[in-house]
Every structure is written in structure tokens, then in C-alpha cells.
Motif scaffolding. Structure first.
Motif, mmCIF file in Angstrom:
data_model
loop_
_atom_site.group_PDB
_atom_site.id
_atom_site.type_symbol
_atom_site.label_atom_id
_atom_site.label_comp_id
_atom_site.label_asym_id
_atom_site.label_seq_id
_atom_site.Cartn_x
_atom_site.Cartn_y
_atom_site.Cartn_z
ATOM 1 N N ALA A 248 0.825 -1.208 0.000
ATOM 2 C CA ALA A 248 0.000 0.000 0.000
ATOM 3 C C ALA A 248 0.859 1.258 0.000
ATOM 4 C CB ALA A 248 -0.933 -0.013 1.215
ATOM 5 N N LYS A 251 2.034 2.057 -3.707
ATOM 6 C CA LYS A 251 1.019 2.541 -4.641
ATOM 7 C C LYS A 251 0.390 3.843 -4.170
ATOM 8 C CE LYS A 251 0.275 -0.125 -7.546
ATOM 9 N NZ LYS A 251 1.242 -0.384 -8.615
ATOM 10 N N SER A 252 0.265 4.041 -2.860
ATOM 11 C CA SER A 252 -0.381 5.244 -2.345
ATOM 12 C C SER A 252 0.613 6.320 -1.916
ATOM 13 C CB SER A 252 -1.289 4.881 -1.154
ATOM 14 O OG SER A 252 -2.399 4.130 -1.587
ATOM 15 N N GLN A 254 3.055 6.536 0.307
ATOM 16 C CA GLN A 254 3.175 6.771 1.738
ATOM 17 C C GLN A 254 4.622 6.551 2.172
ATOM 18 O OE1 GLN A 254 -0.060 7.505 3.825
ATOM 19 N NE2 GLN A 254 0.018 8.231 1.721
ATOM 20 N N VAL A 281 -3.539 6.365 -6.481
ATOM 21 C CA VAL A 281 -2.990 6.554 -5.142
ATOM 22 C C VAL A 281 -3.968 6.108 -4.055
ATOM 23 C CG1 VAL A 281 -1.374 8.381 -5.746
ATOM 24 C CG2 VAL A 281 -3.723 8.968 -5.165
ATOM 25 N N THR A 282 -5.200 5.862 -4.420
ATOM 26 C CA THR A 282 -6.154 5.341 -3.439
ATOM 27 C C THR A 282 -6.162 3.818 -3.392
ATOM 28 O OG1 THR A 282 -7.994 5.347 -5.030
ATOM 29 C CG2 THR A 282 -7.618 7.368 -3.761
ATOM 30 N N GLY A 284 -3.924 1.765 -2.414
ATOM 31 C CA GLY A 284 -3.412 1.265 -1.145
ATOM 32 C C GLY A 284 -4.455 1.307 -0.048
ATOM 33 N N VAL A 285 -5.269 2.366 -0.040
ATOM 34 C CA VAL A 285 -6.343 2.468 0.952
ATOM 35 C C VAL A 285 -7.360 1.353 0.721
ATOM 36 C CG1 VAL A 285 -8.125 3.967 1.921
ATOM 37 C CG2 VAL A 285 -5.994 4.958 1.058
ATOM 38 N N ILE A 338 -4.024 11.343 1.442
ATOM 39 C CA ILE A 338 -4.004 9.881 1.495
ATOM 40 C C ILE A 338 -3.537 9.431 2.874
ATOM 41 C CG2 ILE A 338 -3.066 7.782 0.471
ATOM 42 C CD1 ILE A 338 -4.936 9.238 -1.371
ATOM 43 N N LEU A 359 -11.899 9.374 0.996
ATOM 44 C CA LEU A 359 -11.375 8.981 -0.310
ATOM 45 C C LEU A 359 -12.316 9.420 -1.434
ATOM 46 C CD1 LEU A 359 -9.807 5.540 -1.138
ATOM 47 C CD2 LEU A 359 -11.570 6.465 -2.620
#
Length: 647
Positions: A248, A251-252, A254, A281-282, A284-285, A338, A359
Motif C-alpha cells: 500500500a 502505490k499510495s 506513503q 494513489v487510493t 493502497g487504501v 491519502i 477517499l
């Protein structure tokens, strides 16, 4: 106090039963077919599709959006316990006991992402028709955009982790192609490679998590993993959770895998809006929330998610304060927002719904602001330095108003979206209790104040004050094909948050998947009021520094924090020190051992046999007298040996 989340906790580790697809779900595969067909037509059709390719590129996500809306409407008419539907398209992997179907799962969580990806994605495609109108490779651009939408949809509707991973990698490939679309620019080519490599680091974590799931549970389907997860040891569950978190983070964007996001702004602005604001980028969430039954069994893994989110929301906010490039300032903001979502997801069932609510709202206001930034860049001869803007509020009124609404939404001014979606995250963080709750809540509060500062800075430097343009720049409002999507997104920036949160709409919708929080979170809590105070303070400070004073053409040197923020808080330096340099040393070490060890051994053996054969070749010279002498010597030796034996 207005209640936002009241109910009895339903453990997400015991999700509702999965039912076979009925009705519209039977054509859920069209969600993938439409954008994939668009990508195939545009990328394989060649120059013959140049004249109408952009129309196909727009039509395909719109068609997928219509399918998504139909499924959403049908889902609303079903009981909450019957909203998880699954269908198998074919058996994808059949190797001994490793059997994985290519299947689709339509449930409240996946349908939220389907509507976001196709709805906001369609608006961005429409905007790109005008933005890319003069680009000779516009057809190829829309092909890549359609490919990205297809991969993202596969990621969120797959019914198993392997299918999710296929979409995950497809998103990485499409983002590489889109970030480096203007590959003739060295900066764009380098940024694309950087994003691809940084994401590969995170992808290793996701792939290892999937392998560990199979070896532990014997399955990689969501239903199989979630059913068996409670039987696994705490150590294994924590390991899986931390590996999923690593995926995550990549991809997001962080911490510590955030460095690629700011450089990715080298891509066309519609790419920034689609990939780096609303969808990629969402991912990962989505992965964390989808894997809620795993994280619910590991408080340590959940805490790690929350800490990463809290650190990143401050990290991105500080970076956003020092950027003069309007797109990079918004990219820092994306990283920060994010972070809020990850923080909420790290709170477990008490925060999953708020993470998704923020989100969805973020998809509207951030995509709208990126499109606004694209409009400004389009009219300022591709200039992105805010120190060369100013006074655009009257020149570009539609862009200004839509950007203004997105700005008010992201800083959390009531009654816009961010107020309803961000404040509950802050409140839930404090409600966690203990030292960790206090630290997480304080970080979220500080992030709210810093967000107000840097976003107000962006507003003043771009739209207010004196005009700081070059003589050859003549900005005016962009055409309707570009303003119309911004207007729709601005409406979402205003209304989405309240619609989702008030009346517990999203909570009741997602409850069967995420679990319902056992406590009540209000929108006028002490934490929420404190956030509003900090927002006001941040706005006033930004006005004092950038509204009252003329903006200098050249950025001042700044204090050490400003210098560090301009260098992305030394994220690249850390990556080079911890990853790149050691990697280079290991490579050189491996080359040394390869040359001096393995190659030396192979070469020695080869030289030995080669030398021996060369010496033996001298004996075989073809002369009869040599052969006769050899036979005589051999006979003498044989007779001598026999005599020695008899003695």
C-alpha cells in the motif's frame, strides 16, 4: 452534536456470505471489456484512428460508468445482507492444489470504487479532449488512459488477491506509460522510471503477502482467506498485514515509498488528476480496507498503518508549503490527504468508513483542483511556477470558482465535503485513547492547520494579487469541454461529504463489509472545533505572507525547514542512502565474486582441459615412425611391468 456513526459492532472478520451473481451483475465483465476494447482500438488501430480516437477514448469509460450505475441501483434495491455478489468467469490457475478463478466480486466497497473510477475518470477524459487537442499523439494518450481505467477496475472488482495483483501491476504499467508520455523530455522519462521502480519495491511486499496467504490458508480468494484467517497464528497474521502495508505504501505514495509522487507531475495534467488524485494513489487504501478481516486480527499491523498515515499526512503537508510548482504543491497535498485515509484505516472498524468517505470526497475536490491547475497551465504557455501567475481570478472566472470550491473543501470549511469527512477522522483518532490516540489525533490536527496554510498560499499566489505574467502570455478562460468537468467536480466538492456522512448513508451502505463502529463521532466535537480554529490560523498566516505582500519573482532562501521541504524532506537522499547505494555496492560485490570466483573457476577448468588437449594433440602428428616409436615404448613398459610382477 450530530451523530455520525452509531451502531453495534459487527466484526469484519466474519463478512457476510457471498452469493452468486444475479441480474445486472451477470454483465459486470463489461466493466473491463469497455476500457480494454478502447485501449486495443486506439493502440493497435494506428494513425487511422487519429481523427476519432479521442471520442472512443471518452465513450468507453462513460459506458463502463453506465454499467456501474445500473449495478449500484440494483444493489440499493437488495437487502444489506444480499449485496455481496460473486461470479467466476473461468478457472485462471489450475496447478495441483493451487487453484485460482478469474472472478468478479461486486459488493458495496467495490461498487464505490467502480463509480469513482469510471465517473471521475470519464470527466477527466472529457477534460483531456481539450487539454490534449494539439498533441499529435492524442490517440495514444487516450489508449493509455483507457488501459489504466481497465487495470484499476480489475484491481477493485477481482474476487481474489491474485486478480487484484494483476490489476495492481497493470496500474503500475499504465502509470509508467502515462507519466512518461512526453518521453522526449528527459525529466518525464526519469520520473516514469522512478515511479515504476518505487512501486516495484512495494509490489514485492504484496506478492510476498499473497504467497504467505496461500501457504497458510491454502487459498488466495477473499472469502477463503477471510474465513481461515482467525485460525492462523498472531505472528503470521501480523506478517501478512505488514507486507500488505508495504504494498500500500508503494502505490499510495506513503512514507517511506513516497518520493515518486512529486516527480510524477511531469506527466500531462489529466494524468495527474486521474492517477495521482482520484484513483491510483487510493489503491493502497482500498487494499487495507478490503483486507480489514486480516488487520482486525492484528492490532500491531493496524497501529503500523495508522502511524504511516500520520507521518505521511504531516510529511506531505510540510512539502506542500514550500513548492512553487502548482502541480507539485497539489501532489504534496495528495500525499497528505491519502495519509488521513491511511490513518483512518489504521483505526480498524472505527475508521474504515471514514477512510472511504474521505477517499470519495477527495476524488472530487482534488481532481477538480488538478484540472484547474491544468487549465491555468494550458493558458500560461505550460508555465507551472506560481510566482509567475497572479490576478487570474477575473481572467479565468470559471476555473477560479471551481478551484476555490475545491480549496474550501480540502481545508475542511463547513459545509463543504472535507469538513464532513476529515473531522470524523480526527475525532476517531483521539477516541482511540491512550498515548497512541493522543499522538495520532494531534498529528491529524496539525495537518489540518498546515493544509489550510499551503492551500491558501496556492490560492493567493495563483489567482490573487498583481499579474506577474510574461509579455507573451495572454490567458483567458478555457473552452467548455474543459470547464464542464470542473463544474461537475466542484458540485461534488460541495455536496459529496455531507451526502455520504449525514444520515449514516455510507456507514449503513458499507457496514456489512467494514463493520459498524460502536461509538458515536460528531461533526461539532472538541477535536472538530479545534481543527476549525487551526484552519483559520493557517489561512490568516498565509494571507499575511502571500495576500498582503507582493510575491517576489524569486523564492527567498528560507529557513532550514523550508530548504528541506523544497528538497522533499530529503526523501530522495534517504532512498539513495538506504536503497540505491547499498544496491550498487551489492551489485559490484556480486560482479567481483562472479569475475574472481565463478568465472575464475570456470576459466581454470576450461584452461586445464584446453592445455591438456593441446599437449596431447602434439602426439597425434600423423607420422608412422612416431606411432611405431609409441608402440615400442608401450611394449617395453608392458614387458617391464610383467617382469616386476613376477619378481
Amino acid at each position: 452534536m450530530t451523530g455520525l456513526a452509531v451502531g453495534t459492532l459487527r466484526a469484519a472478520s466474519t463478512p457476510p456470505a457471498t452469493l452468486p451473481a444475479t441480474g445486472v451483475e451477470h454483465v459486470a465483465w463489461l466493466l473491463l471489456v469497455f476500457p480494454l476494447a478502447g485501449a486495443a482500438i486506439l493502440l493497435l488501430g494506428g494513425k487511422r484512428t487519429n481523427a476519432w480516437g479521442h471520442l472512443v477514448g471518452v465513450a468507453m469509460p462513460v459506458a463502463a460508468f453506465c454499467v456501474g450505475v445500473a449495478m449500484f441501483v440494483q444493489m440499493l434495491g437488495q437487502p444489506a445482507s444480499d449485496r455481496v455478489r460473486s461470479m467466476t468467469i473461468y478457472q485462471w490457475v489450475i496447478v495441483s492444489r493451487f487453484r485460482v478463478p478469474m472472478g468478479i466480486r461486486i459488493d458495496p466497497l467495490s461498487i464505490c470504487f467502480v463509480l469513482l473510477i469510471t465517473g471521475v475518470g470519464s470527466l477527466i477524459h472529457i477534460f483531456a479532449v481539450g487539454y490534449m487537442s494539439h498533441d499529435p499523439e492524442r490517440r495514444r494518450f487516450f489508449g493509455y488512459m483507457n488501459l489504466f481505467v481497465a487495470a484499476m477496475l480489475l484491481l477493485v472488482i477481482a474476487n481474489n488477491y491474485l486478480g487484484l495483483y494483476a490489476g495492481w501491476e497493470g496500474v503500475g504499467l499504465a502509470s509508467y506509460l502515462l507519466i512518461g508520455f512526453w518521453q522526449y523530455k528527459p525529466a518525464a522519462a526519469v520520473a516514469a522510471k522512478k515511479a515504476f521502480i518505487a512501486n516495484r519495491v512495494g509490489d514485492v511486499g504484496l506478492s510476498l503477502a499473497i504467497m504467505l496467504m496461500f501457504t497458510t490458508f491454502g487459498s488466495v480468494t477473499f472469502s477463503g482467506v477471510f474465513h481461515e484467517a482467525p485460525k492462523a497464528s498472531h505472528e503470521v497474521i501480523t506478517a501478512i498485514g505488514l507486507l500488505l502495508l508495504l504494498g500500500a505504501c508503494g502505490k499510495s505514495a506513503q512514507v517511506p515509498l513516497q518520493s515518486w509522487l512529486l516527480d510524477a507531475m511531469e506527466g500531462p495534467t489529466p494524468v495527474s488528476a486521474l492517477i495521482h488524485a482520484a484513483t491510483m494513489v487510493t489503491a493502497g487504501v482500498y487494499l487495507i480496507v478490503r483486507s480489514g478481516p486480516i488487520f482486525n486480527l492484528s492490532p500491531g499491523a493496524r497501529l503500523a498503518v495508522a502511524i504511516v498515515g500520520a507521518v505521511t499526512l504531516l510529511f506531505g503537508a510540510i512539502i506542500g508549503c514550500a513548492k512553487d510548482d502548482i502541480k507539485k504543491a497539489l501532489a504534496g497535498s495528495t500525499m497528505s490527504q491519502i495519509g488521513y485515509m491511511m490513518l483512518a484505516a489504521g483505526l480498524g472498524p472505527a475508521g474504515y468508513v471514514f477512510a472511504i468517505a474521505h477517499l470519495l470526497a477527495h476524488g472530487f475536490f482534488k481532481a477538480g483542483m488538478f484540472l484547474g491547475a491544468g487549465s491555468v497551465k494550458h493558458e500560461m504557455n505550460d508555465e507551472v511556477d506560481m510566482r509567475r501567475f497572479g490576478g487570474l481570478d477575473k481572467i479565468m472566472p470559471v476555473t477560479f470558482v471551481t478551484f476555490l470550491l475545491g480549496y474550501l473543501a480540502i481545508i475542511g470549511v463547513p459545509p463543504l465535503s472535507g469538513f464532513f469527512t476529515k473531522d470524523p477522522i480526527i475525532d476517531a483518532a483521539f477516541a482511540k485513547g491512550g498515548t497512541s490516540g493522543a499522538l495520532l489525533g494531534t498529528a491529524a490536527l496539525l495537518g489540518a492547520g498546515i493544509t489550510a496554510f499551503y492551500m491558501t498560499r496556492v490560492m493567493f499566489m495563483t489567482f490573487a494579487g498583481e499579474r506577474r505574467w510574461e509579455a507573451d502570455q495572454h490567458p483567458h478562460e478555457v473552452p467548455p469541454v474543459m470547464t464542464s468537468p470542473m463544474v461537475v467536480l466542484a458540485i461534488g466538492s460541495v455536496a459529496a461529504g455531507g451526502f455520504l456522512i449525514l444520515g449514516n448513508r455510507l456507514l449503513n451502505f458499507l457496514g456489512p463489509i467494514t463493520g459498524v463502529p460502536p461509538t458515536s463521532h460528531g461533526i461539532w466535537t472538541k477535536a472538530g472545533l479545534a481543527a476549525l480554529v487551526l484552519v483559520a490560523v493557517g489561512m490568516v498566516i498565509a494571507w499575511a505572507l502571500y495576500g498582503r505582500r507582493p510575491v517576489p519573482a524569486t523564492a527567498p532562501a528560507g529557513n532550514p525547514v523550508t530548504v528541506a521541504a523544497r528538497k522533499d524532506l530529503y526523501g530522495d537522499a534517504v532512498n539513495e542512502s538506504l536503497l540505491m547505494r547499498p544496491g550498487q555496492w551489492l551489485t559490484r560485490l556480486s560482479v567481483f565474486f562472479d569475475n574472481k570466483g565463478i568465472d575464475a573457476l570456470v576459466n581454470t577448468v576450461a584452461a586445464t582441459f584446453g592445455g591438456t588437449s593441446g599437449r596431447m594433440r602434439r602426439v597425434e602428428n600423423g607420422f608412422v615412425r612416431s606411432y611405431a616409436l609409441s608402440m615400442l615404448v608401450g611394449a617395453v613398459l608392458l614387458v617391464g611391468a610383467l617382469l616386476l610382477v613376477k619378481l
